[in-house]
Design an enzyme around this catalytic site. Structure first.
Site, PDB file in Angstrom:
ATOM      1  N   ASP A 185       0.859  -1.176   0.000  1.00  6.94           N
ATOM      2  CA  ASP A 185       0.000   0.000   0.000  1.00  6.94           C
ATOM      3  C   ASP A 185       0.898   1.229   0.000  1.00  6.94           C
ATOM      4  OD1 ASP A 185      -2.537   1.375   0.262  1.00  6.94           O
ATOM      5  OD2 ASP A 185      -1.940   1.811   2.320  1.00  6.94           O
ATOM      6  N   ASP A 217      -0.183   5.200   0.823  1.00  6.51           N
ATOM      7  CA  ASP A 217      -0.354   6.213   1.856  1.00  6.51           C
ATOM      8  C   ASP A 217      -0.353   5.559   3.237  1.00  6.51           C
ATOM      9  OD1 ASP A 217      -1.022   9.207   2.139  1.00  6.51           O
ATOM     10  OD2 ASP A 217      -2.370   8.230   3.551  1.00  6.51           O
ATOM     11  N   ASP A 264      -1.185  -0.421   6.133  1.00  6.56           N
ATOM     12  CA  ASP A 264      -1.359   0.228   7.431  1.00  6.56           C
ATOM     13  C   ASP A 264      -2.812   0.215   7.881  1.00  6.56           C
ATOM     14  OD1 ASP A 264      -2.074   2.133   5.352  1.00  6.56           O
ATOM     15  OD2 ASP A 264      -2.186   3.633   6.952  1.00  6.56           O
TER      16      ASP A 264
END
Length: 316
Positions: A3, A5, A201
């Site tokens: 991922d 961001d 995250d």
């Protein structure tokens, strides 16, 4: 499958140490794919951003939910079919790459609708697209993210707009992005790989998506997931591995061992006392996160409620 961001960058800036960790991963023989639910930017633009941050990447190793959405549409439509776009450049380019024709006028007689985030989307475009959806045209949404990072903090994401259109039209879209399978399958199709590992995250997109697709996952604690979210994660939201940051790609991951009423690992001992997670000892930050997670999850599975973590502070 990384991922972006909260994992590689936060807004325009790199997560501290991320570029160096990714360079080490490449040197160790890992193949890196950068996978994002954000459909607004084409892969080349994302790759340019990564290279500016010191991350070595080829354009073809960036995979977006717009590409996964375009693939779903191409599988259903004839080549050259017109698709109404409730979105922007990312969807336009992805559709063109799949041999479809993106339009934003009902006068063009589109046969399907694609929707994805675009910061400059006009309400007239939303209105015309929503009417087409209500008429029953095949509809694919790039993702259902409720929030999107902006320079001023998190704002409403594509999922908010999709829900508005769905409420008006009385029907739901086919969804391409995480936590569903199409984006992960599109990544494997484009980038390959023998033992995929999803790195993220967010529990409700990255980690849940990995679990939905039968893939291992690594949760890094540099983004939106904090102690309360980690401690209250139900089995479908739990990662295979946990580390403080992307350095976890290049280190062995110890398994917490039962110890009394809790767990221990690498010099740390954790237990739940009066509903609160308590930690003693010393060791690495990664092992601290692992022992806290295992202890909190056992408590959640046993009692049905999350343990309190507000008094805890990660080392460092």
């Amino acid at each position: 499958m990384l991922d972006l961001d909260g994992v590689v960058y936060i807004g325009p800036a790199a997560v501290p140490g991320a570029a160096a960790a990714l360079q080490k991963a490449l040197a160790a023989g890992m193949q890196l794919a950068y996978v994002t639910n954000n459909a607004s930017r084409p892969p080349g633009v994302v790759a340019d951003h990564l290279r500016d941050l010191g991350v070595p990447v080829e354009d073809g190793h960036v995979v977006t939910s717009a590409q996964a959405a375009a693939r779903l549409l191409a599988d259903e439509l004839e080549p050259g079919a017109k698709v109404f776009v409730i979105g922007g450049r990312g969807l336009f380019e992805a559709l063109l790459d799949e041999g479809l024709v993106p339009v934003q006028s009902t006068d063009d007689a589109p046969v399907a609708v694609a929707s994805g985030y675009d910061a400059d989307l006009r309400w007239r475009t939303v209105t015309e697209g929503a009417i087409l959806v209500k008429q029953g045209l095949f509809w694919v949404a790039s993702n259902m993210d409720i929030s999107v990072p902006t320079a001023r903090g998190h704002g409403p994401g594509n999922g908010v707009l999709v829900e508005a259109v769905a409420g008006f039209a009385g029907r739901r879209p086919v969804v391409a992005g995480k936590p569903l399978r199409p984006l992960f399958e599109e990544t494997r199709r484009r980038v390959g790989g023998d033992r995929p590992l999803v790195v993220g995250d967010r529990l409700d997109t990255d980690i849940e998506g990995a679990n939905n697709t039968g893939l291992d996952s690594l949760l890094v604690m540099t983004g939106v997931t904090g102690l309360p979210e980690l401690a209250s994660a139900t089995p479908g939201l739990r990662p295979s591995y946990v580390s403080a940051d992307l350095d976890g790609l290049g280190s062995a991951h110890g398994v917490p061992a039962p110890a009394g009423e809790g767990f221990e690992l690498g010099g740390w001992q954790a237990r739940v006392h009066d509903g609160e997670v308590a930690v003693e000892g010393s060791g690495s930050t990664d092992d601290w996160w692992r022992v806290v997670a295992q202890t909190a999850w056992q408590h959640l599975d046993t009692t049905g409620g999350p343990a309190e973590t507000s008094a805890l502070r990660p080392p460092g």
